[in-house]
Enzyme design. Sequence first.
Site, PDB file in Angstrom:
ATOM      1  N   SER A 124       0.838  -1.197   0.000  1.00 16.79           N
ATOM      2  CA  SER A 124       0.000   0.000   0.000  1.00 16.79           C
ATOM      3  C   SER A 124       0.874   1.247   0.000  1.00 16.79           C
ATOM      4  O   SER A 124       1.971   1.249   0.581  1.00 16.79           O
ATOM      5  CB  SER A 124      -0.862  -0.013   1.264  1.00 16.79           C
ATOM      6  N   TYR A 149      -1.816  -1.466  10.789  1.00 19.67           N
ATOM      7  CA  TYR A 149      -2.074  -1.997   9.440  1.00 19.67           C
ATOM      8  C   TYR A 149      -0.911  -1.635   8.515  1.00 19.67           C
ATOM      9  O   TYR A 149      -0.341  -2.492   7.832  1.00 19.67           O
ATOM     10  CB  TYR A 149      -3.391  -1.428   8.881  1.00 19.67           C
ATOM     11  N   LYS A 153       2.131  -4.023   6.555  1.00 23.08           N
ATOM     12  CA  LYS A 153       2.505  -4.015   5.126  1.00 23.08           C
ATOM     13  C   LYS A 153       4.009  -3.771   4.999  1.00 23.08           C
ATOM     14  O   LYS A 153       4.701  -4.427   4.210  1.00 23.08           O
ATOM     15  CB  LYS A 153       1.738  -2.919   4.375  1.00 23.08           C
TER      16      LYS A 153
HETATM   17  N1  LIG Z   1      -8.671  -1.818  -0.849  1.00 19.31           N
HETATM   18  C1  LIG Z   1      -7.695  -0.967  -0.596  1.00 19.31           C
HETATM   19  O1  LIG Z   1      -7.941   0.220  -0.493  1.00 19.31           O
HETATM   20  C2  LIG Z   1      -6.268  -1.441  -0.456  1.00 19.31           C
HETATM   21  C3  LIG Z   1      -5.219  -0.515  -0.547  1.00 19.31           C
HETATM   22  C4  LIG Z   1      -3.905  -0.967  -0.417  1.00 19.31           C
HETATM   23  C5  LIG Z   1      -3.657  -2.314  -0.176  1.00 19.31           C
HETATM   24  N2  LIG Z   1      -4.696  -3.187  -0.075  1.00 19.31           N
HETATM   25  C6  LIG Z   1      -4.437  -4.603   0.200  1.00 19.31           C
HETATM   26  O2  LIG Z   1      -4.935  -5.392  -0.857  1.00 19.31           O
HETATM   27  C7  LIG Z   1      -5.387  -6.642  -0.356  1.00 19.31           C
HETATM   28  C8  LIG Z   1      -6.812  -6.872  -0.823  1.00 19.31           C
HETATM   29  O3  LIG Z   1      -7.619  -5.811  -0.369  1.00 19.31           O
HETATM   30  P1  LIG Z   1      -9.183  -5.771  -0.633  1.00 19.31           P
HETATM   31  O4  LIG Z   1      -9.574  -4.355  -0.665  1.00 19.31           O
HETATM   32  O5  LIG Z   1      -9.538  -6.651  -1.748  1.00 19.31           O
HETATM   33  O6  LIG Z   1      -9.694  -6.357   0.745  1.00 19.31           O
HETATM   34  P2  LIG Z   1     -10.798  -7.480   1.052  1.00 19.31           P
HETATM   35  O7  LIG Z   1     -11.001  -7.513   2.517  1.00 19.31           O
HETATM   36  O8  LIG Z   1     -11.981  -7.293   0.177  1.00 19.31           O
HETATM   37  O9  LIG Z   1     -10.031  -8.811   0.580  1.00 19.31           O
HETATM   38  C9  LIG Z   1      -9.155  -9.518   1.412  1.00 19.31           C
HETATM   39  C10 LIG Z   1      -9.626 -10.971   1.411  1.00 19.31           C
HETATM   40  O10 LIG Z   1      -8.739 -11.750   2.227  1.00 19.31           O
HETATM   41  C11 LIG Z   1      -9.522 -12.639   3.012  1.00 19.31           C
HETATM   42  N3  LIG Z   1      -8.713 -12.958   4.195  1.00 19.31           N
HETATM   43  C12 LIG Z   1      -8.349 -12.122   5.201  1.00 19.31           C
HETATM   44  N4  LIG Z   1      -7.577 -12.773   6.087  1.00 19.31           N
HETATM   45  C13 LIG Z   1      -7.416 -14.044   5.607  1.00 19.31           C
HETATM   46  C14 LIG Z   1      -6.731 -15.187   6.065  1.00 19.31           C
HETATM   47  N5  LIG Z   1      -6.030 -15.162   7.210  1.00 19.31           N
HETATM   48  N6  LIG Z   1      -6.789 -16.319   5.333  1.00 19.31           N
HETATM   49  C15 LIG Z   1      -7.494 -16.368   4.177  1.00 19.31           C
HETATM   50  N7  LIG Z   1      -8.183 -15.305   3.704  1.00 19.31           N
HETATM   51  C16 LIG Z   1      -8.143 -14.154   4.413  1.00 19.31           C
HETATM   52  C17 LIG Z   1     -10.822 -11.904   3.291  1.00 19.31           C
HETATM   53  O11 LIG Z   1     -11.906 -12.759   3.565  1.00 19.31           O
HETATM   54  C18 LIG Z   1     -11.030 -11.140   1.973  1.00 19.31           C
HETATM   55  O12 LIG Z   1     -11.803 -11.894   1.061  1.00 19.31           O
HETATM   56  C19 LIG Z   1      -5.227  -6.577   1.164  1.00 19.31           C
HETATM   57  O13 LIG Z   1      -4.013  -7.203   1.513  1.00 19.31           O
HETATM   58  C20 LIG Z   1      -5.152  -5.090   1.434  1.00 19.31           C
HETATM   59  O14 LIG Z   1      -4.440  -4.809   2.598  1.00 19.31           O
HETATM   60  C21 LIG Z   1      -5.998  -2.778  -0.221  1.00 19.31           C
HETATM   61  C1  LIG Z   2      -5.101   6.618   7.211  1.00 22.21           C
HETATM   62  C2  LIG Z   2      -5.873   5.663   6.366  1.00 22.21           C
HETATM   63  O1  LIG Z   2      -7.008   5.359   6.649  1.00 22.21           O
HETATM   64  N1  LIG Z   2      -5.247   5.138   5.316  1.00 22.21           N
HETATM   65  C3  LIG Z   2      -5.841   4.148   4.416  1.00 22.21           C
HETATM   66  C4  LIG Z   2      -6.871   4.795   3.562  1.00 22.21           C
HETATM   67  O2  LIG Z   2      -6.259   5.835   2.859  1.00 22.21           O
HETATM   68  P1  LIG Z   2      -6.973   7.178   2.578  1.00 22.21           P
HETATM   69  O3  LIG Z   2      -7.136   7.879   3.857  1.00 22.21           O
HETATM   70  O4  LIG Z   2      -6.197   7.831   1.507  1.00 22.21           O
HETATM   71  O5  LIG Z   2      -8.390   6.728   1.946  1.00 22.21           O
HETATM   72  P2  LIG Z   2      -9.859   7.138   2.369  1.00 22.21           P
HETATM   73  O6  LIG Z   2     -10.743   6.644   1.286  1.00 22.21           O
HETATM   74  O7  LIG Z   2     -10.169   6.731   3.763  1.00 22.21           O
HETATM   75  O8  LIG Z   2      -9.817   8.751   2.334  1.00 22.21           O
HETATM   76  C5  LIG Z   2      -9.556   9.471   1.132  1.00 22.21           C
HETATM   77  C6  LIG Z   2      -9.792  10.942   1.379  1.00 22.21           C
HETATM   78  O9  LIG Z   2     -11.175  11.145   1.659  1.00 22.21           O
HETATM   79  C7  LIG Z   2     -11.360  11.781   2.917  1.00 22.21           C
HETATM   80  N2  LIG Z   2     -12.589  11.218   3.499  1.00 22.21           N
HETATM   81  C8  LIG Z   2     -12.724   9.880   3.679  1.00 22.21           C
HETATM   82  C9  LIG Z   2     -13.890   9.337   4.172  1.00 22.21           C
HETATM   83  C10 LIG Z   2     -14.948  10.227   4.523  1.00 22.21           C
HETATM   84  O10 LIG Z   2     -16.015   9.814   5.003  1.00 22.21           O
HETATM   85  N3  LIG Z   2     -14.759  11.550   4.330  1.00 22.21           N
HETATM   86  C11 LIG Z   2     -13.617  12.078   3.823  1.00 22.21           C
HETATM   87  O11 LIG Z   2     -13.489  13.302   3.680  1.00 22.21           O
HETATM   88  C12 LIG Z   2     -10.102  11.491   3.719  1.00 22.21           C
HETATM   89  O12 LIG Z   2      -9.895  12.479   4.682  1.00 22.21           O
HETATM   90  C13 LIG Z   2      -9.050  11.493   2.597  1.00 22.21           C
HETATM   91  O13 LIG Z   2      -8.645  12.804   2.304  1.00 22.21           O
HETATM   92  O14 LIG Z   2      -7.394   3.888   2.602  1.00 22.21           O
HETATM   93  C14 LIG Z   2      -6.402   3.405   1.692  1.00 22.21           C
HETATM   94  C15 LIG Z   2      -7.061   2.508   0.679  1.00 22.21           C
HETATM   95  O15 LIG Z   2      -7.965   3.160  -0.120  1.00 22.21           O
HETATM   96  C16 LIG Z   2      -5.316   2.656   2.449  1.00 22.21           C
HETATM   97  O16 LIG Z   2      -5.825   1.458   2.972  1.00 22.21           O
HETATM   98  C17 LIG Z   2      -4.768   3.532   3.547  1.00 22.21           C
HETATM   99  O17 LIG Z   2      -3.894   2.782   4.356  1.00 22.21           O
END
Ligand SMILES: NC(=O)c1ccc[n+]([C@@H]2O[C@H](COP(=O)([O-])OP(=O)(O)OC[C@H]3O[C@@H](n4cnc5c(N)ncnc54)[C@H](O)[C@@H]3O)[C@@H](O)[C@H]2O)c1
Ligand SMILES: CC(=O)N[C@H]1[C@@H](OP(=O)(O)OP(=O)(O)OC[C@H]2O[C@@H](n3ccc(=O)[nH]c3=O)[C@H](O)[C@@H]2O)O[C@H](CO)[C@H](O)[C@@H]1O
Length: 338
Positions: A124, A149, A153
């Site tokens: 991330s 979290y 990562k």
């Molecule tokens: N969505 C985002 O904004 C974002 C941003 C940066 C990184 N990531 C990373 O990308 C990956 C996927 O994210 P996502 O948004 O699809 O999340 P998500 O929660 O939809 O998907 C994660 C999946 O992993 C499964 N899971 C969790 N722990 C597990 C375990 N111990 N064993 C087997 N399955 C398990 C959950 O059931 C889920 O289906 C995650 O590692 C997340 O940290 C997501």
């Molecule tokens: C600190 C934090 O949480 N970081 C996580 C969050 O990043 P971000 O904080 O970048 O994502 P977010 O979607 O929570 O927020 C994006 C932007 O929207 C704003 N905002 C968000 C929600 C709301 O109800 N109102 C509002 O104004 C927030 O202040 C920011 O400026 O999500 C990312 C995935 O997408 C990553 O997982 C980041 O680790």
Amino acid sequence: MSILITGGAGYIGSHTCLELLNADYDVVVVDNLCNSHEISLHRVESLTGKRPAFYPVDIRNKDALRKVFTEHSIEAVIHFAGLKAVGESTQIPLAYFDNNVSGTVKLLEVMEEFDVRHLVFSSSATVYGDPHEVPIKEDFPVGQVTNPYGRSKFMVEEILQDTATSDQRWNFSILRYFNPVGAHESGMIGEDPSGIPNNLMPYIAQVAVGKLEQLNVFGNDYPTHDGSGVRDYIHVVDLALGHLAALKTHWIDHGVHIYNLGTGKGSSVLDMLHAFEKACDKQLPYQIQPRRPGDIAQCYADPAYAEERLGWKATRTVEDMTRDTWRWQSENPNGFNE
Ligand SMILES: NC(=O)c1ccc[n+]([C@@H]2O[C@H](COP(=O)([O-])OP(=O)(O)OC[C@H]3O[C@@H](n4cnc5c(N)ncnc54)[C@H](O)[C@@H]3O)[C@@H](O)[C@H]2O)c1
Ligand SMILES: CC(=O)N[C@H]1[C@@H](OP(=O)(O)OP(=O)(O)OC[C@H]2O[C@@H](n3ccc(=O)[nH]c3=O)[C@H](O)[C@@H]2O)O[C@H](CO)[C@H](O)[C@@H]1O
């Protein structure tokens, strides 16, 4: 060629399964369903006409993982499984380290037993903390994370580096996602957060569909073009395709490679709100609130390295992201809970 997708029933995982199946890979999914529903995979099957093998398995269960590696000839792993809620991670940090860090170590141990040495990891942009400048390049300092979290990562990134140094047969792609949003254009799969969403796009979508009253805009006094926070929103289908591009390099290369997966464009909270209003054709109520603790002013990628080395570039616009999110949300107001 069989690719193991951990967390494949989840948001990004299900979109990646779909693109892999469309590209003729055999897909094996392991997911404990702690934050997803198996129905996402059924929908992937109806969209592709192909069924991914599915094991409702926790990655921390090494015996169950061994069974999967025994029953399929896995060539590479795309590792999504993990917990991802920043706020929750400050309440239950040990669960985050157990799932995200120990879970990854166990997965790597089983991969090593079966001599499978290719892994694409979901990292991330949070590992960059508050960047000294934007756009963010891959060689910017990392590790100044502000929550468990983010630390999980960062720790996994370090573990992958050490593992690759110890044995040159390992091959890792570390993908640092910026802000994934949007949904498949069919409207059949998308993000289905449990409870009240923490992230901006699903929150706006639930305001638009009438499940939440108004958007709270966290801060309008940041040094950005309109005072609200700026992020690099990337369409989940572009992100999924980034995984396929990274996977292809694994057959020609070794070591650890790190890529920013973003668009390179920053959009503010208010930009996203107004884009969504166009997509759903209604005005959405919002209120300015104080800044959210831990937030930074702006964060967007320099995605040049991914383009140069993977031949991958995000092509979908903010308009595509809001239109597809709206289609998913309006056609599935309760997500996968039909
Ligand atoms: N969505 C985002 O904004 C974002 C941003 C940066 C990184 N990531 C990373 O990308 C990956 C996927 O994210 P996502 O948004 O699809 O999340 P998500 O929660 O939809 O998907 C994660 C999946 O992993 C499964 N899971 C969790 N722990 C597990 C375990 N111990 N064993 C087997 N399955 C398990 C959950 O059931 C889920 O289906 C995650 O590692 C997340 O940290 C997501
Ligand atoms: C600190 C934090 O949480 N970081 C996580 C969050 O990043 P971000 O904080 O970048 O994502 P977010 O979607 O929570 O927020 C994006 C932007 O929207 C704003 N905002 C968000 C929600 C709301 O109800 N109102 C509002 O104004 C927030 O202040 C920011 O400026 O999500 C990312 C995935 O997408 C990553 O997982 C980041 O680790």
